[in-house]
Design an enzyme around this catalytic site. Structure first.
Site, PDB file in Angstrom:
ATOM      1  N   GLY A  11       0.829  -1.193   0.000  1.00  0.00           N
ATOM      2  CA  GLY A  11       0.000   0.000   0.000  1.00  0.00           C
ATOM      3  C   GLY A  11       0.868   1.249   0.000  1.00  0.00           C
ATOM      4  CG  ASP A  12       0.832   3.824   2.420  1.00  0.00           C
ATOM      5  OD1 ASP A  12      -0.187   4.522   2.440  1.00  0.00           O
ATOM      6  OD2 ASP A  12       1.150   3.056   3.347  1.00  0.00           O
ATOM      7  CG  HIS A  40      -5.696   6.712  -2.639  1.00  0.00           C
ATOM      8  ND1 HIS A  40      -6.565   6.102  -3.508  1.00  0.00           N
ATOM      9  CD2 HIS A  40      -5.030   5.710  -2.020  1.00  0.00           C
ATOM     10  CE1 HIS A  40      -6.438   4.793  -3.429  1.00  0.00           C
ATOM     11  NE2 HIS A  40      -5.517   4.535  -2.521  1.00  0.00           N
TER      12      HIS A  40
END
Length: 424
Positions: A11-12, A40
């Site tokens: 993620g990220d 996001h």
């Protein structure tokens, strides 16, 4: 055309930045899973935006944005997110935001239970964001949840809520010893935050099906990455939903339609928030310098992210899980100034070198095998052609492409919307 944008790693990776960029080429952007447990980040001419629930195409006025049935939506958080956008001059209404009547509502008792369980686990806690995502998905699969569409049927909603609260208090009150939940308070909460979105609720399956039949382009946006998928991630240090591209049409509301492409997003290095094995992790000064250079703090929680060199093993696995047809590499500019760029080329397990991604029990025992590529220097944020990058930066991108065996189409060289290179 139906395309998914998905995370390759933990993620990220910068999915929001890429969705915002590519949304100008699509008619519809739809989120297909997750809730407000991740953020996001999008930077454009209006400033910096952190979106937790809303699709990242919401900053493109020409786009229709859909919150799909695979999502779990904290409507109070959504209310705040919409208000924040309006304060910055972003108009959101019934024409450009559609909320699936089949999406699940994340109720106030879900974050409560999330926190109570994390506290009970103590040193063994899983690193939850405490946003209630695990509990709400659990209730969904227990068939004891409130859905967005229930807001349209007030005559039966209260009775359904009362039945759920009676069951839930067996855990809240008699299990954790917390004060019991109130049906009246929860019903009032639903009315307070449900009323403002009534005009946005619709049958998004019909909407997307008609759009696809009409030849409109649809971009499906994921949250988190392949390594946080409930089935194929580092269980139990995962999210509680399917983060994979194969689930995208289902979670968006068009299960009978097929993807025409899967764009995987990965950073030029590695980062992760939360617990679990992270083989390539840096420590000490090396970690601090990379974290500060990349601004590696959780968009949803503000927690400092764990960081490391690019992980070939994990990334190759993520590309395979996501069925990627092409890739985008973000934050290449963060590596500028490094004399040597560390890359985790393989793992060492019980004295043997391995290049496959094993189960988490084995991951706990793995050690990184680092190799070093020549670094580059200078400000690359103004580069708009691949040939304009320093030769060492070009070689690094080509190395990544070869290592994960998937073509790289986009290279992000800065946080702003236009700071990117399109390869082909």
């Amino acid at each position: 055309m139906i395309t998914a944008i998905v995370g390759i790693n933990w993620g990220d990776e910068g999915k929001g930045r890429m969705v915002d960029l590519l949304a100008s080429r699509y008619d519809i952007v739809a989120r297909y899973q997750g809730g407000n447990n991740a953020g996001h980040t999008v930077v454009n001419e209006r400033g910096k935006f952190i979106l937790n629930l809303l699709p990242s195409g919401i900053l493109r006025p020409e786009c229709v944005n859909v919150m799909g049935p695979g999502m779990v939506i904290d409507i109070a958080h959504l209310h705040k997110e919409l208000a924040s956008l309006q304060e910055k001059g972003v108009e959101v209404g019934a024409k450009n935001l559609k909320i699936s009547d089949r999406a699940t509502i994340c109720m106030p008792y879900h974050p409560l239970l999330d926190g109570l369980e994390e506290d009970r686990m103590g040193d063994k806690k899983q690193g939850s964001t405490r946003r209630g995502i695990g509990p709400v998905y659990s209730d969904k699969y227990m068939r004891k949840s409130v859905r967005i569409g229930d807001l349209l049927f007030r005559d039966v909603l209260r009775e359904r809520l009362a039945d759920i609260v009676e069951w839930k208090n067996l855990t809240v009150e008699k299990g954790y010893g917390h004060e019991p939940l109130s049906v009246d308070e929860l019903y009032d909460w639903l009315m307070t935050y449900g009323d403002p979105i009534m005009d946005n609720i619709c049958d998004t399956t019909a909407l997307l099906t008609e759009a696809d039949d009409a030849g409109k382009s649809i971009l499906l946006e994921a949250q988190l990455g392949a390594l946080r998928d409930l089935d194929y991630g580092i269980f139990p240090y995962t999210s509680s939903s399917c983060t994979l591209a194969s689930y995208a049409p289902i979670g968006a509301g068009i299960p009978g339609r097929k993807l025409t492409g899967s764009i995987g997003i990965m950073k030029a290095y590695s980062s992760a928030v939360g617990g679990g094995p992270f083989v390539c992790e840096f420590s000490g000064k090396q970690a601090e310098e990379l974290r500060e250079a990349g601004g590696e703090y959780g968009a949803a929680t503000g927690r400092p992210r764990r960081v490391g060199g690019f992980d070939v093993v994990a990334s190759k696995y993520g590309v395979e899980m996501q069925g990627c047809t092409e890739l985008a590499v973000t934050k290449l500019d963060v590596l500028s100034g490094m004399e040597k760029i560390p890359v985790c080329a393989a793992y060492e397990l019980d004295g043997k070198r391995i290049d496959h991604f094993p189960l988490e029990q084995a991951l706990e025992k793995c050690r990184p095998v680092y190799e070093y590529l020549p670094g580059f220097s200078g400000d690359i944020t103004g580069c708009r052609k691949f040939s304009a990058l320093p030769k060492a930066a070009q070689d690094y991108v080509r190395f990544l492409e070869d290592a994960v065996k998937c073509p790289i189409k986009y290279v992000s060289v800065g946080a702003d919307r236009e700071q990117y290179i399109e390869m082909f």
